[in-house]
Design an enzyme around this catalytic site. Structure first.
Site, PDB file in Angstrom:
ATOM      1  N   HIS A 138     -12.908   3.134  -0.180  1.00  0.00           N
ATOM      2  CA  HIS A 138     -12.800   2.191   0.945  1.00  0.00           C
ATOM      3  C   HIS A 138     -13.441   0.841   0.605  1.00  0.00           C
ATOM      4  O   HIS A 138     -13.861   0.098   1.486  1.00  0.00           O
ATOM      5  CB  HIS A 138     -13.468   2.752   2.228  1.00  0.00           C
ATOM      6  CG  HIS A 138     -12.711   3.893   2.843  1.00  0.00           C
ATOM      7  ND1 HIS A 138     -13.336   5.042   3.296  1.00  0.00           N
ATOM      8  CD2 HIS A 138     -11.398   4.068   3.071  1.00  0.00           C
ATOM      9  CE1 HIS A 138     -12.431   5.868   3.771  1.00  0.00           C
ATOM     10  NE2 HIS A 138     -11.239   5.295   3.649  1.00  0.00           N
ATOM     11  N   ARG A 169      -9.660  16.101   5.667  1.00  0.00           N
ATOM     12  CA  ARG A 169     -10.507  16.349   4.484  1.00  0.00           C
ATOM     13  C   ARG A 169     -11.878  16.843   4.927  1.00  0.00           C
ATOM     14  O   ARG A 169     -12.402  16.418   5.960  1.00  0.00           O
ATOM     15  CB  ARG A 169     -10.668  15.057   3.668  1.00  0.00           C
ATOM     16  CG  ARG A 169      -9.431  14.709   2.860  1.00  0.00           C
ATOM     17  CD  ARG A 169      -9.583  13.377   2.167  1.00  0.00           C
ATOM     18  NE  ARG A 169      -8.770  12.360   2.810  1.00  0.00           N
ATOM     19  CZ  ARG A 169      -8.921  11.049   2.627  1.00  0.00           C
ATOM     20  NH1 ARG A 169      -9.873  10.595   1.824  1.00  0.00           N
ATOM     21  NH2 ARG A 169      -8.139  10.184   3.235  1.00  0.00           N
ATOM     22  N   ARG A 192      -2.735  -2.045  -3.435  1.00  0.00           N
ATOM     23  CA  ARG A 192      -3.935  -1.237  -3.266  1.00  0.00           C
ATOM     24  C   ARG A 192      -3.874  -0.079  -4.260  1.00  0.00           C
ATOM     25  O   ARG A 192      -2.895   0.663  -4.295  1.00  0.00           O
ATOM     26  CB  ARG A 192      -3.975  -0.688  -1.851  1.00  0.00           C
ATOM     27  CG  ARG A 192      -5.186   0.160  -1.642  1.00  0.00           C
ATOM     28  CD  ARG A 192      -5.178   0.744  -0.261  1.00  0.00           C
ATOM     29  NE  ARG A 192      -6.471   1.304   0.032  1.00  0.00           N
ATOM     30  CZ  ARG A 192      -6.766   1.859   1.181  1.00  0.00           C
ATOM     31  NH1 ARG A 192      -5.872   1.912   2.134  1.00  0.00           N
ATOM     32  NH2 ARG A 192      -7.956   2.356   1.385  1.00  0.00           N
ATOM     33  N   GLU A 226      -7.936  -4.757   5.153  1.00  0.00           N
ATOM     34  CA  GLU A 226      -7.845  -4.495   3.714  1.00  0.00           C
ATOM     35  C   GLU A 226      -6.704  -5.296   3.080  1.00  0.00           C
ATOM     36  O   GLU A 226      -6.810  -5.743   1.942  1.00  0.00           O
ATOM     37  CB  GLU A 226      -7.631  -2.992   3.480  1.00  0.00           C
ATOM     38  CG  GLU A 226      -8.855  -2.174   3.824  1.00  0.00           C
ATOM     39  CD  GLU A 226      -8.557  -0.740   4.192  1.00  0.00           C
ATOM     40  OE1 GLU A 226      -7.892  -0.522   5.238  1.00  0.00           O
ATOM     41  OE2 GLU A 226      -8.977   0.165   3.467  1.00  0.00           O
ATOM     42  N   ASN A 249       0.884  -1.165   0.000  1.00  0.00           N
ATOM     43  CA  ASN A 249       0.000   0.000   0.000  1.00  0.00           C
ATOM     44  C   ASN A 249       0.925   1.219   0.000  1.00  0.00           C
ATOM     45  O   ASN A 249       1.469   1.602   1.036  1.00  0.00           O
ATOM     46  CB  ASN A 249      -0.884  -0.042   1.252  1.00  0.00           C
ATOM     47  CG  ASN A 249      -1.894   1.093   1.277  1.00  0.00           C
ATOM     48  OD1 ASN A 249      -1.873   1.988   0.428  1.00  0.00           O
ATOM     49  ND2 ASN A 249      -2.765   1.056   2.261  1.00  0.00           N
TER      50      ASN A 249
END
Ligand code: AMP
Length: 394
Positions: free
Chosen positions: A183, A243, A95, A381, A9
Site C-alpha cells: 500500500h 485475507r 501499479r 493512488e 491498475n
C-alpha cells in the site's frame, strides 16, 4: 489540452484506468476514469467523467475472440484514441504490487525489467501476474509509448533495515525473505497530502490506517516510512476482506500435518476464505457486515477493530509516541462507526474523538484539545502513479 497520462491498475479479472491531462502547470487534471471488468468471462467496459457520469459503456459476450487482458486493453485504446488531441499520450503508469528490494523508485520499464519483475510473482500471486500482464498488453498496443512501473513496496524501502527483518537464518534473509510492506502508493500520497491538510503533524510521528478490502497500517515519521503491518506478502498484519492478517506460522504446519493441506489449499484459505469473510461466514464487505444481524458478523467487526488497536500501539512504540492518526481507503474514509471505535480505544495514546466532526468525515475528527490529532484523508493512488509518471517522463 496537453499530453495525457493513462494510469492502469490491472487485476485478475479487471483493469481500472484513469486518464490525466498534463497541461496545467501545477497539477494533473483528471479527465476520465473507468473499469473493464469480467475479463476472461463476460467483459464490460465503463468510462466515466470526473463527476462520475457514465459516458461510455459496452459489454461483449463470453467466447468472443480474446476475452483477456490484451483484448480489454485493445478496447480501451480504441475508445481513448479519439478522445485525445494530437498531443497524444505522454506515457502509461502502472501499479505494480511488488518491486522486491531492487526497485525502490518508479521507473520506465523495458522487456528485461519486466522479465525480472516475474521473480516476485510467488510473493504476490494474486496481484503481480496480472499487473505484469497489463504492462505487456499496454506495451504491445501502444508501441513507442513509455510504460512506467510504480511499486507498492517502494515507499517502505527507505525505512530502518531492522523493520525488514525476520528472525530466520541470514541466508534466507539474503535471498529476500524479508518484510517488504505494501500500500506504499497510498501512504506516499497521504504523507504528501498531510503537509497541506495537517501541516502541524506532517513533520511528526503519524500512523496511517489504510482500511479497505486490503488493509494495513504504516508508521511514518517526518514523511518517511518507519514500519508497517504488512510483511513478506500482503497477507500479514490486519485481517482483511478475505485475507487472514497475522497468523502464527505454526497454524500452517498444523494444517499440513493434520489436514493434509498442500500449498494451493493453504493459499486459497489464507487469501480467499479468511479475514472478515472467514470469521463472519457472511461477507468480506464491511457494509454488509454492518447491516447483518448475524452475531459472527459483529464478531468479525470486533476483531477488525481490536487488531487495529493492537497494531496502532505497536506502531506508536516504533516511533516512541504518536502525534497523529489518519484514516484512509474505503472503510477508513466512509465507516464513521469503525473510526469512532478505533479512536475511543486509542484514548490512552491521547486521541480524543470529536463525534460530530467524525460523522461529517473531518478532515479533523479529534477535538481541538486532543493531544494526538485524528484525521480522514481520502487516498488517491492513481494520482500518485500519474505524478511519478509525469516526473519521469517530462
Ligand atoms: P476499498 O478496497 O478501499 O475500495 O474499500 C472497500 C471496503 O470499504 C469494503 O469493505 C466496503 O464495504 C467498505 N466501505 C465502503 N463504503 C463504506 C461505508 N459507507 N460504510 C462502511 N464501509 C464502507
Amino acid at each position: 489540452m496537453g499530453k495525457s497520462i493513462v494510469v492502469l491498475n490491472a487485476g485478475s479479472s479487471s483493469i481500472k484506468f484513469e486518464v490525466f491531462d498534463t497541461s496545467a502547470e501545477a497539477a494533473l487534471t483528471r479527465r476520465f476514469e473507468g473499469l473493464i471488468e469480467g475479463i476472461g468471462t463476460a467483459p464490460r467496459f465503463v468510462a466515466k467523467d470526473p463527476q462520475g457520469q457514465v459516458i461510455h459503456e459496452t459489454s461483449w459476450a463470453t467466447g468472443q475472440p480474446g476475452t483477456n487482458h490484451a483484448a480489454a486493453l485493445e478496447h480501451l485504446v480504441a475508445w481513448l484514441d479519439p478522445q485525445l488531441d494530437e498531443a497524444g499520450l505522454l506515457g502509461v503508469g502502472h501499479r505494480v504490487v511488488h518491486g522486491g528490494l531492487a526497485y525502490s523508485e518508479a521507473l520506465v520499464i523495458d522487456e528485461a525489467i519486466l522479465n525480472d519483475l516475474e521473480r516476485f510473482v510467488p510473493l504476490a500471486p494474486l496481484h503481480q501476474p496480472h499487473n505484469l500482464a497489463g504492462i505487456r498488453a499496454a506495451a504491445a498496443f501502444l508501441r513507442g509509448v513509455p510504460q512506467v512501473a510504480c511499486f507498492d513496496t517502494a515507499f517502505h524501502r527507505r525505512r530502518p533495515p531492522i523493520a525488514d527483518r525476520f528472525a530466520i537464518p541470514d541466508e534466507l534473509h539474503s535471498e529476500g525473505v524479508q518484510r517488504y510492506g505494501f500500500h506504499g502508493l497510498s501512504y506516499e500520497y497521504v504523507a504528501g497530502a498531510l503537509a497541506e491538510v495537517a501541516p502541524e503533524i506532517a513533520g511528526g510521528r503519524v500512523v496511517v490506517a489504510h482500511l479497505g478490502n486490503g488493509a494495513s497500517m504504516c508508521a511514518i515519521r517526518d514523511g518517511r516510512a518507519v514500519d508497517s503491518t504488512m510483511g513478506f506478502t500482503a497477507l500479514d498484519g490486519l485481517p482483511m476482506g478475505t485475507r487472514c492478517g497475522a497468523i502464527d506460522p505454526g497454524v500452517l504446519l498444523y494444517l499440513m500435518q493434520e489436514h493434509g493441506m498442500d500449498r494451493a489449499a493453504i493459499e486459497a484459505l489464507l487469501y480467499k476464505r479468511s479475514g472478515l469473510l472467514g470469521i463472519s461466514g457472511v461477507s468480506n464487505d464491511m457494509r454488509e457486515l454492518q447491516a447483518s444481524a448475524e452475531p459472527r458478523a459483529a464478531l468479525a467487526i470486533d476483531y477488525f477493530v481490536y487488531r487495529i488497536g493492537r497494531e496502532l500501539g505497536a506502531l506508536a512504540a516504533t516511533m516512541g509516541g504518536l502525534d497523529g492518526l489518519i484514516f484512509t481507503a474505503g472503510i477508513g474514509e466512509n465507516a464513521a462507526e469503525i473510526r469512532a471505535r478505533v479512536c475511543r480505544d486509542a484514548a490512552w495514546l491521547g486521541v480524543e474523538l470529536d463525534e460530530a466532526a467524525n460523522r461529517e468525515r473531518g478532515p479533523r475528527i479529534s477535538t481541538a484539545v486532543s493531544r494526538t490529532s485524528a484525521w480522514v484523508i481520502p487516498t488517491d493512488e492513481e494520482l500518485q502513479i500519474a505524478r511519478h509518471t509525469l516526473a519521469l517522463l517530462s
